[in-house]
Design a protein around this motif. Structure first.
Motif, PDB file in Angstrom:
ATOM      1  N   TRP A  11       0.846  -1.196   0.000  1.00 44.77           N
ATOM      2  CA  TRP A  11       0.000   0.000   0.000  1.00 44.77           C
ATOM      3  C   TRP A  11       0.883   1.250   0.000  1.00 44.77           C
ATOM      4  O   TRP A  11       0.647   2.187  -0.772  1.00 44.77           O
ATOM      5  CB  TRP A  11      -0.928  -0.003   1.215  1.00 44.77           C
ATOM      6  N   LEU A  12       1.909   1.262   0.855  1.00 51.14           N
ATOM      7  CA  LEU A  12       2.821   2.404   0.885  1.00 51.14           C
ATOM      8  C   LEU A  12       3.544   2.566  -0.457  1.00 51.14           C
ATOM      9  O   LEU A  12       3.710   3.681  -0.952  1.00 51.14           O
ATOM     10  CB  LEU A  12       3.848   2.249   2.006  1.00 51.14           C
ATOM     11  N   ALA A  13       3.988   1.471  -1.026  1.00 49.44           N
ATOM     12  CA  ALA A  13       4.663   1.519  -2.325  1.00 49.44           C
ATOM     13  C   ALA A  13       3.735   2.126  -3.383  1.00 49.44           C
ATOM     14  O   ALA A  13       4.160   2.948  -4.203  1.00 49.44           O
ATOM     15  CB  ALA A  13       5.129   0.126  -2.743  1.00 49.44           C
ATOM     16  N   SER A  14       2.476   1.746  -3.357  1.00 47.44           N
ATOM     17  CA  SER A  14       1.506   2.302  -4.308  1.00 47.44           C
ATOM     18  C   SER A  14       1.322   3.799  -4.118  1.00 47.44           C
ATOM     19  O   SER A  14       1.181   4.540  -5.096  1.00 47.44           O
ATOM     20  CB  SER A  14       0.155   1.595  -4.173  1.00 47.44           C
ATOM     21  N   ARG A  15       1.326   4.246  -2.870  1.00 47.54           N
ATOM     22  CA  ARG A  15       1.203   5.692  -2.625  1.00 47.54           C
ATOM     23  C   ARG A  15       2.378   6.437  -3.255  1.00 47.54           C
ATOM     24  O   ARG A  15       2.200   7.476  -3.882  1.00 47.54           O
ATOM     25  CB  ARG A  15       1.155   5.992  -1.118  1.00 47.54           C
ATOM     26  N   VAL A  16       3.575   5.912  -3.085  1.00 46.56           N
ATOM     27  CA  VAL A  16       4.766   6.563  -3.647  1.00 46.56           C
ATOM     28  C   VAL A  16       4.706   6.563  -5.169  1.00 46.56           C
ATOM     29  O   VAL A  16       4.995   7.581  -5.813  1.00 46.56           O
ATOM     30  CB  VAL A  16       6.055   5.857  -3.168  1.00 46.56           C
ATOM     31  N   LEU A  17       4.322   5.447  -5.745  1.00 44.95           N
ATOM     32  CA  LEU A  17       4.378   5.298  -7.200  1.00 44.95           C
ATOM     33  C   LEU A  17       3.182   5.889  -7.934  1.00 44.95           C
ATOM     34  O   LEU A  17       3.308   6.316  -9.084  1.00 44.95           O
ATOM     35  CB  LEU A  17       4.533   3.822  -7.558  1.00 44.95           C
ATOM     36  N   ASP A  18       2.007   5.926  -7.290  1.00 49.67           N
ATOM     37  CA  ASP A  18       0.785   6.297  -8.008  1.00 49.67           C
ATOM     38  C   ASP A  18       0.141   7.613  -7.563  1.00 49.67           C
ATOM     39  O   ASP A  18      -0.780   8.079  -8.215  1.00 49.67           O
ATOM     40  CB  ASP A  18      -0.263   5.180  -7.854  1.00 49.67           C
ATOM     41  N   ASP A  19       0.587   8.196  -6.454  1.00 50.92           N
ATOM     42  CA  ASP A  19      -0.070   9.388  -5.912  1.00 50.92           C
ATOM     43  C   ASP A  19       0.886  10.576  -6.001  1.00 50.92           C
ATOM     44  O   ASP A  19       1.770  10.740  -5.159  1.00 50.92           O
ATOM     45  CB  ASP A  19      -0.481   9.126  -4.460  1.00 50.92           C
ATOM     46  N   SER A  20       0.716  11.410  -7.002  1.00 52.24           N
ATOM     47  CA  SER A  20       1.653  12.516  -7.220  1.00 52.24           C
ATOM     48  C   SER A  20       1.634  13.519  -6.073  1.00 52.24           C
ATOM     49  O   SER A  20       2.665  14.102  -5.749  1.00 52.24           O
ATOM     50  CB  SER A  20       1.365  13.214  -8.544  1.00 52.24           C
ATOM     51  N   SER A  21       0.489  13.738  -5.427  1.00 49.17           N
ATOM     52  CA  SER A  21       0.447  14.688  -4.307  1.00 49.17           C
ATOM     53  C   SER A  21       1.254  14.158  -3.121  1.00 49.17           C
ATOM     54  O   SER A  21       1.873  14.930  -2.387  1.00 49.17           O
ATOM     55  CB  SER A  21      -0.991  14.980  -3.889  1.00 49.17           C
ATOM     56  N   PHE A  22       1.271  12.870  -2.958  1.00 51.42           N
ATOM     57  CA  PHE A  22       2.037  12.252  -1.875  1.00 51.42           C
ATOM     58  C   PHE A  22       3.537  12.453  -2.109  1.00 51.42           C
ATOM     59  O   PHE A  22       4.285  12.743  -1.188  1.00 51.42           O
ATOM     60  CB  PHE A  22       1.703  10.757  -1.808  1.00 51.42           C
ATOM     61  N   ARG A  23       3.965  12.312  -3.353  1.00 52.24           N
ATOM     62  CA  ARG A  23       5.391  12.438  -3.680  1.00 52.24           C
ATOM     63  C   ARG A  23       5.923  13.841  -3.461  1.00 52.24           C
ATOM     64  O   ARG A  23       7.118  14.045  -3.363  1.00 52.24           O
ATOM     65  CB  ARG A  23       5.635  12.032  -5.139  1.00 52.24           C
ATOM     66  N   GLU A  24       5.053  14.835  -3.398  1.00 50.37           N
ATOM     67  CA  GLU A  24       5.492  16.219  -3.216  1.00 50.37           C
ATOM     68  C   GLU A  24       5.720  16.577  -1.754  1.00 50.37           C
ATOM     69  O   GLU A  24       6.206  17.648  -1.457  1.00 50.37           O
ATOM     70  CB  GLU A  24       4.470  17.176  -3.841  1.00 50.37           C
ATOM     71  N   GLN A  25       5.372  15.707  -0.830  1.00 50.52           N
ATOM     72  CA  GLN A  25       5.517  15.980   0.597  1.00 50.52           C
ATOM     73  C   GLN A  25       6.799  15.305   1.097  1.00 50.52           C
ATOM     74  O   GLN A  25       6.804  14.115   1.390  1.00 50.52           O
ATOM     75  CB  GLN A  25       4.294  15.486   1.352  1.00 50.52           C
ATOM     76  N   THR A  26       7.844  16.074   1.217  1.00 47.77           N
ATOM     77  CA  THR A  26       9.173  15.550   1.517  1.00 47.77           C
ATOM     78  C   THR A  26       9.202  14.727   2.792  1.00 47.77           C
ATOM     79  O   THR A  26       9.781  13.638   2.816  1.00 47.77           O
ATOM     80  CB  THR A  26      10.185  16.714   1.606  1.00 47.77           C
ATOM     81  N   THR A  27       8.588  15.220   3.864  1.00 51.31           N
ATOM     82  CA  THR A  27       8.646  14.477   5.128  1.00 51.31           C
ATOM     83  C   THR A  27       7.919  13.139   5.007  1.00 51.31           C
ATOM     84  O   THR A  27       8.414  12.127   5.493  1.00 51.31           O
ATOM     85  CB  THR A  27       8.061  15.287   6.304  1.00 51.31           C
ATOM     86  N   LEU A  28       6.767  13.128   4.350  1.00 55.06           N
ATOM     87  CA  LEU A  28       6.034  11.870   4.185  1.00 55.06           C
ATOM     88  C   LEU A  28       6.798  10.901   3.286  1.00 55.06           C
ATOM     89  O   LEU A  28       6.821   9.694   3.530  1.00 55.06           O
ATOM     90  CB  LEU A  28       4.640  12.122   3.613  1.00 55.06           C
ATOM     91  N   LEU A  29       7.435  11.423   2.266  1.00 53.43           N
ATOM     92  CA  LEU A  29       8.211  10.574   1.366  1.00 53.43           C
ATOM     93  C   LEU A  29       9.399   9.949   2.095  1.00 53.43           C
ATOM     94  O   LEU A  29       9.678   8.759   1.947  1.00 53.43           O
ATOM     95  CB  LEU A  29       8.683  11.401   0.170  1.00 53.43           C
ATOM     96  N   ALA A  30      10.090  10.742   2.921  1.00 49.92           N
ATOM     97  CA  ALA A  30      11.221  10.207   3.688  1.00 49.92           C
ATOM     98  C   ALA A  30      10.743   9.181   4.713  1.00 49.92           C
ATOM     99  O   ALA A  30      11.353   8.113   4.870  1.00 49.92           O
ATOM    100  CB  ALA A  30      11.977  11.340   4.378  1.00 49.92           C
ATOM    101  N   LEU A  31       9.647   9.475   5.410  1.00 48.41           N
ATOM    102  CA  LEU A  31       9.096   8.508   6.374  1.00 48.41           C
ATOM    103  C   LEU A  31       8.674   7.216   5.680  1.00 48.41           C
ATOM    104  O   LEU A  31       8.920   6.120   6.182  1.00 48.41           O
ATOM    105  CB  LEU A  31       7.885   9.098   7.103  1.00 48.41           C
ATOM    106  N   THR A  32       8.045   7.353   4.530  1.00 49.53           N
ATOM    107  CA  THR A  32       7.610   6.171   3.780  1.00 49.53           C
ATOM    108  C   THR A  32       8.810   5.359   3.322  1.00 49.53           C
ATOM    109  O   THR A  32       8.820   4.133   3.423  1.00 49.53           O
ATOM    110  CB  THR A  32       6.743   6.584   2.580  1.00 49.53           C
ATOM    111  N   GLY A  33       9.828   6.047   2.833  1.00 56.18           N
ATOM    112  CA  GLY A  33      11.048   5.346   2.433  1.00 56.18           C
ATOM    113  C   GLY A  33      11.654   4.582   3.596  1.00 56.18           C
ATOM    114  O   GLY A  33      12.093   3.433   3.437  1.00 56.18           O
ATOM    115  N   LEU A  34      11.657   5.194   4.780  1.00 60.09           N
ATOM    116  CA  LEU A  34      12.176   4.502   5.963  1.00 60.09           C
ATOM    117  C   LEU A  34      11.308   3.294   6.305  1.00 60.09           C
ATOM    118  O   LEU A  34      11.821   2.234   6.673  1.00 60.09           O
ATOM    119  CB  LEU A  34      12.255   5.461   7.151  1.00 60.09           C
ATOM    120  N   ALA A  35       9.995   3.440   6.168  1.00 62.40           N
ATOM    121  CA  ALA A  35       9.085   2.329   6.477  1.00 62.40           C
ATOM    122  C   ALA A  35       9.231   1.184   5.466  1.00 62.40           C
ATOM    123  O   ALA A  35       9.027   0.022   5.821  1.00 62.40           O
ATOM    124  CB  ALA A  35       7.639   2.821   6.495  1.00 62.40           C
TER     125      ALA A  35
END
Length: 177
Positions: A11-35
Motif C-alpha cells: 500500500w505504501l509503495a503504491s502511494r509513492v508510485l501512483d499518488d503525485s500529491s504524496f510524492r510532493e511531501q518531503t517528510t512523508l516521502l522520507a518517512l515512507t522510504g524509511l518504512a
C-alpha cells in the motif's frame, strides 16, 4: 512475516508510485522510504517495493539539490486522524531525509548532504546541550529523530576501517566529490 506487513508495504509503495500529491511531501516521502526499508533479517523482494524505494531516493535526491542551507529549526507540521481523534506531529525534513539517505548508502552528493545535516545537528546540540527543533522547545520526538540519525551514522562509521575514515568524518565522502 505477517500478511498485514506485506500488504501495508505494498500500500505504501503504491502511494509513492501512483499518488503525485504524496510524492510532493518531503517528510512523508522520507518517512515512507524509511518504512519500506527491509526490517532486520526479513527481506521483501517485491519489485513494487523496490521500485518505490528507488522512487523515494530519486525524489529526495532532487529535493536536496535545492537545499542550499541546512536549517533544523523549521519543522513541518503534519496533521493526521486516527479514527475520531485528530493529532499532529512536527517533523524535520532534513533529519528524515538524511536518515533515509544514510540507510540507502546513496550517492556521493547524498553523503555530502548527510554530513552537512550532521554538522548542523552537532553544532545545534553543542550550542544548547540538546537539540531544539524550534526556538526554545526541546521536543522528545525531535530528540529521537536526531538521536537515531547520529546513532545510524556512528553504526555505519564503525563498519568502515580506521584507514577509510581518517581523522575526520567528512572523509566518508568519496574522493571523486
Amino acid at each position: 512475516r505477517d500478511p498485514l506487513w506485506r500488504a501495508s508495504r505494498n500500500w505504501l509503495a503504491s502511494r509513492v508510485l501512483d499518488d503525485s500529491s504524496f510524492r510532493e511531501q518531503t517528510t512523508l516521502l522520507a518517512l515512507t522510504g524509511l518504512a519500506l526499508r527491509p526490517f532486520g533479517q526479513v527481506r521483501d523482494e517485491s519489485a513494487r517495493v523496490n521500485e518505490a524505494l528507488d522512487a523515494c531516493e530519486a525524489r529526495l535526491l532532487a529535493w536536496i539539490r535545492d537545499q542550499h542551507a541546512i536549517v533544523l529549526t523549521r519543522p513541518v507540521f503534519n496533521g493526521f486522524s486516527l479514527g475520531p481523534r485528530n493529532d499532529y506531529v512536527f517533523l524535520h525534513p532534513e533529519l528524515l531525509v538524511a536518515l533515509f539517505l544514510i540507510e540507502r548508502d546513496s550517492n556521493p552528493h547524498a553523503r555530502r548532504f548527510v554530513l552537512d545535516v550532521l554538522d548542523a545537528l552537532t553544532r545545534a546540540i553543542m550550542r544548547r546541550d540538546a537539540f531544539m527543533g524550534q526556538d526554545g522547545i526541546i521536543s522528545s520526538v525531535d530528540q529521537l529523530w536526531a538521536g537515531r540519525l547520529l546513532f545510524r551514522f556512528l553504526q555505519k562509521s564503525e563498519t568502515r576501517s580506521a584507514a577509510e575514515l581518517g581523522p575526520n568524518p567528512k572523509s566518508l565522502i568519496s574522493p571523486q566529490t
